[in-house]
Design an enzyme around this catalytic site. Structure first.
Site, PDB file in Angstrom:
ATOM      1  N   ARG A 260       0.830  -1.215   0.000  1.00 43.65           N
ATOM      2  CA  ARG A 260       0.000   0.000   0.000  1.00 43.65           C
ATOM      3  C   ARG A 260       0.868   1.271   0.000  1.00 43.65           C
ATOM      4  O   ARG A 260       0.560   2.250   0.680  1.00 43.65           O
ATOM      5  CB  ARG A 260      -0.941   0.047   1.200  1.00 43.65           C
ATOM      6  CG  ARG A 260      -1.983  -1.043   1.232  1.00 43.65           C
ATOM      7  CD  ARG A 260      -3.002  -0.901   0.112  1.00 43.65           C
ATOM      8  NE  ARG A 260      -4.074  -1.881   0.258  1.00 43.65           N
ATOM      9  CZ  ARG A 260      -3.994  -3.150  -0.126  1.00 43.65           C
ATOM     10  NH1 ARG A 260      -2.901  -3.606  -0.710  1.00 43.65           N
ATOM     11  NH2 ARG A 260      -5.022  -3.969   0.035  1.00 43.65           N
TER      12      ARG A 260
ATOM     13  N   SER B 229     -10.214  -0.353   2.989  1.00 43.81           N
ATOM     14  CA  SER B 229      -9.544  -0.527   4.275  1.00 43.81           C
ATOM     15  C   SER B 229      -9.056   0.824   4.775  1.00 43.81           C
ATOM     16  O   SER B 229      -8.397   1.559   4.044  1.00 43.81           O
ATOM     17  CB  SER B 229      -8.348  -1.448   4.132  1.00 43.81           C
ATOM     18  OG  SER B 229      -8.751  -2.726   3.733  1.00 43.81           O
TER      19      SER B 229
ATOM     20  N   GLU C 161      -4.494   4.324   6.225  1.00 47.06           N
ATOM     21  CA  GLU C 161      -4.053   4.020   4.856  1.00 47.06           C
ATOM     22  C   GLU C 161      -4.430   5.097   3.833  1.00 47.06           C
ATOM     23  O   GLU C 161      -3.572   5.514   3.060  1.00 47.06           O
ATOM     24  CB  GLU C 161      -4.561   2.635   4.454  1.00 47.06           C
ATOM     25  CG  GLU C 161      -3.824   2.046   3.256  1.00 47.06           C
ATOM     26  CD  GLU C 161      -4.333   2.611   1.963  1.00 47.06           C
ATOM     27  OE1 GLU C 161      -3.494   3.012   1.135  1.00 47.06           O
ATOM     28  OE2 GLU C 161      -5.557   2.690   1.761  1.00 47.06           O
TER      29      GLU C 161
HETATM   30  N1  EPU Z   1     -11.230 -10.224  10.267  1.00 47.50           N
HETATM   31  C1  EPU Z   1     -11.995 -10.283  11.402  1.00 47.50           C
HETATM   32  N2  EPU Z   1     -12.928  -9.310  11.605  1.00 47.50           N
HETATM   33  C2  EPU Z   1     -13.150  -8.319  10.720  1.00 47.50           C
HETATM   34  C3  EPU Z   1     -12.369  -8.260   9.549  1.00 47.50           C
HETATM   35  C4  EPU Z   1     -11.401  -9.230   9.334  1.00 47.50           C
HETATM   36  O1  EPU Z   1     -11.817 -11.174  12.223  1.00 47.50           O
HETATM   37  O2  EPU Z   1     -14.014  -7.494  10.982  1.00 47.50           O
HETATM   38  C5  EPU Z   1     -10.263 -11.283   9.985  1.00 47.50           C
HETATM   39  C6  EPU Z   1     -10.767 -12.184   8.853  1.00 47.50           C
HETATM   40  O3  EPU Z   1     -11.552 -13.226   9.344  1.00 47.50           O
HETATM   41  C7  EPU Z   1      -9.489 -12.702   8.254  1.00 47.50           C
HETATM   42  C8  EPU Z   1      -8.527 -11.560   8.447  1.00 47.50           C
HETATM   43  O4  EPU Z   1      -9.062 -10.743   9.488  1.00 47.50           O
HETATM   44  O5  EPU Z   1      -9.011 -13.809   8.975  1.00 47.50           O
HETATM   45  C9  EPU Z   1      -8.290 -10.765   7.189  1.00 47.50           C
HETATM   46  O6  EPU Z   1      -9.510 -10.230   6.689  1.00 47.50           O
HETATM   47  P1  EPU Z   1      -9.789 -10.064   5.122  1.00 47.50           P
HETATM   48  O7  EPU Z   1      -9.490 -11.324   4.392  1.00 47.50           O
HETATM   49  O8  EPU Z   1     -11.152  -9.489   4.959  1.00 47.50           O
HETATM   50  O9  EPU Z   1      -8.680  -9.044   4.618  1.00 47.50           O
HETATM   51  P2  EPU Z   1      -8.017  -7.759   5.290  1.00 47.50           P
HETATM   52  O10 EPU Z   1      -6.640  -8.133   5.722  1.00 47.50           O
HETATM   53  O11 EPU Z   1      -8.912  -7.189   6.299  1.00 47.50           O
HETATM   54  C10 EPU Z   1      -6.846  -6.925   3.114  1.00 47.50           C
HETATM   55  C11 EPU Z   1      -6.733  -5.664   2.333  1.00 47.50           C
HETATM   56  C12 EPU Z   1      -7.975  -5.458   1.492  1.00 47.50           C
HETATM   57  C13 EPU Z   1      -8.105  -6.636   0.539  1.00 47.50           C
HETATM   58  C14 EPU Z   1      -8.172  -7.922   1.357  1.00 47.50           C
HETATM   59  C15 EPU Z   1      -8.113  -9.134   0.469  1.00 47.50           C
HETATM   60  C16 EPU Z   1      -5.315  -4.148   3.574  1.00 47.50           C
HETATM   61  C17 EPU Z   1      -5.231  -2.921   4.395  1.00 47.50           C
HETATM   62  N3  EPU Z   1      -6.535  -4.535   3.207  1.00 47.50           N
HETATM   63  O12 EPU Z   1      -7.918  -6.765   4.046  1.00 47.50           O
HETATM   64  O13 EPU Z   1      -7.779  -4.275   0.720  1.00 47.50           O
HETATM   65  O14 EPU Z   1      -9.239  -6.522  -0.273  1.00 47.50           O
HETATM   66  O15 EPU Z   1      -7.030  -8.017   2.240  1.00 47.50           O
HETATM   67  O16 EPU Z   1      -6.828  -9.275  -0.050  1.00 47.50           O
HETATM   68  O17 EPU Z   1      -4.286  -4.749   3.252  1.00 47.50           O
HETATM   69  C18 EPU Z   1      -8.134  -1.925   0.675  1.00 47.50           C
HETATM   70  O18 EPU Z   1      -6.905  -1.799   0.702  1.00 47.50           O
HETATM   71  O19 EPU Z   1      -8.890  -0.937   0.612  1.00 47.50           O
HETATM   72  C19 EPU Z   1      -8.707  -3.260   0.727  1.00 47.50           C
HETATM   73  C20 EPU Z   1     -10.028  -3.474   0.780  1.00 47.50           C
END
Ligand code: EPU
Length: 343
Positions: free
Chosen positions: A171, A243, A339
């Protein structure tokens, strides 16, 4: 032959509401729509803009506007998508900075040139994609990036940046650091490998594809679209900027200490031995899901996303973000970094 292009119209008291996906109701003193590289490179000689602060706007999907903008918003409308070259191993495709990102991804698949499907449905424009090096579901844009063209606002010079010069990180890029505010990206070239290899390891995607004996890029594209629709709010309905925090990276040592206290912690080991934590999980554990301050709230299906439930201001969203940062610091001793670009 078209005539030498007219200088773009200078709009006054222009609402930026349609130009930021949070839907904040702020105005720019002036705005100008830029639809060609020529127009971009003439900006520095436009007397109407002398001394004015400039803000380059793509889709406004990674932006928190906290107040009216006392300058000129430059709205990038440069269009066009084309295949520019091919060699034995790959295709090179180019798109104008103003093209809608998702539309461009869909177009590459329709050309039979897969490779960007994991990045389906990310809001915003092609020109904004390199700034934060968009990434999702196991792929970062930087992996498919070849070069970009930009105009240096102060001089009108047209400059090309290769991948190394863009200094992509998680990012992150040169354009969020030393290059911040200095350039208008006008087009981006991607290199799409002809030997396609699926990226389908990300848990949500693997689950969506479960049962399929084989799948193509279109199936991954469809899975990504379905997962995003299920978890992430549609900004046209509920304003947001994706995010709101980066997933924080901690040392192996700090992680060991944390895991003893929090056995359920979600983590991703990094190649250098450090550990990336799921910020959404940390925020969720602090009980923030669905809660908020005024019209600003934490999304009820993804705690990493802050939303405008209606009538929120950028300042309220930042206040909410501050409260979340404090709670996560107090419970986990982890710093969350905002971010999107705030202004
Ligand atoms: N989780 C929770 N509770 C929540 C949200 C997430 O427990 O409310 C847990 C999920 O169960 C999972 C982990 O956290 O085990 C990761 O969650 P998720 O797969 O939804 O991905 P993320 O790490 O929250 C990142 C990116 C997203 C991208 C997704 C998929 C960043 C800051 N965000 O989110 O990017 O779509 O992975 O690759 O790296 C963005 O940058 O705007 C964005 C949406």
């Amino acid at each position: 032959m078209p005539h030498a292009s007219h200088a773009p119209e200078l709009l006054d008291a222009h609402s930026l509401r349609p130009h930021n996906t949070f839907g904040f109701d702020v105005r720019a003193r002036h705005a100008m729509k830029i639809d060609s590289v020529e127009a971009a490179s003439l900006l520095c000689r436009d007397g109407r803009l002398a001394g004015m602060t400039q803000l380059v706007l793509g889709g406004g999907s990674n932006l928190v506007l906290t107040r009216d903008f006392d300058g000129v918003a430059l709205i990038v409308n440069i269009e066009g998508k084309r295949v520019i070259a091919e060699d034995a191993g790959s295709w090179l495709v180019e798109a104008g900075a103003g093209e809608n990102w998702h539309g461009f991804v869909a177009w590459t698949l329709a050309q039979g040139m897969p490779g960007l499907e994991n990045l389906a449905l990310i809001p915003g424009t092609v020109g904004a994609a390199p700034i934060q090096n968009i990434g999702a579901y196991g792929l970062e844009m930087g992996e498919r990036f070849e070069r970009l063209s930009a105009v240096e606002l102060a001089t009108g010079a047209r400059i090309e940046f290769d991948r190394a010069q863009c200094a992509f990180g998680y990012r992150d890029s040169f354009f969020k650091r030393a290059g911040r505010g200095r350039f208008m990206i006008t087009s981006v070239v991607f290199r799409l490998p002809k030997r396609w290899q699926p990226r389908a390891d990300y848990a949500d995607i693997a689950r969506a594809l479960e049962g399929a004996s084989s799948y193509d890029a279109q199936a991954i594209f469809d899975a990504v679209v379905a997962v995003r629709r299920a978890k992430l709010p549609d900004w046209t309905v509920l304003g947001n900027a994706g995010s709101f925090f980066k997933n924080p990276v901690v040392s192996a040592q700090a992680f060991d200490t944390l895991r003893q206290r929090e056995p359920g912690i979600v983590s991703y080991p990094q190649v250098d031995g450090s550990v990336k934590l799921a910020a959404g999980w940390l925020i969720d554990q602090c009980g923030w899901k669905g809660r908020g301050v005024g019209g600003a709230a934490v999304h009820d299906r993804q705690a990493l996303v802050l939303v405008n439930r209606g009538g929120a201001t950028g300042a309220q969203v930042l206040e909410l973000a501050g409260a979340i940062q404090r709670d996560v610091r107090a419970r986990f001793d982890v710093e969350l970094e905002i971010e999107p670009v705030t202004l």
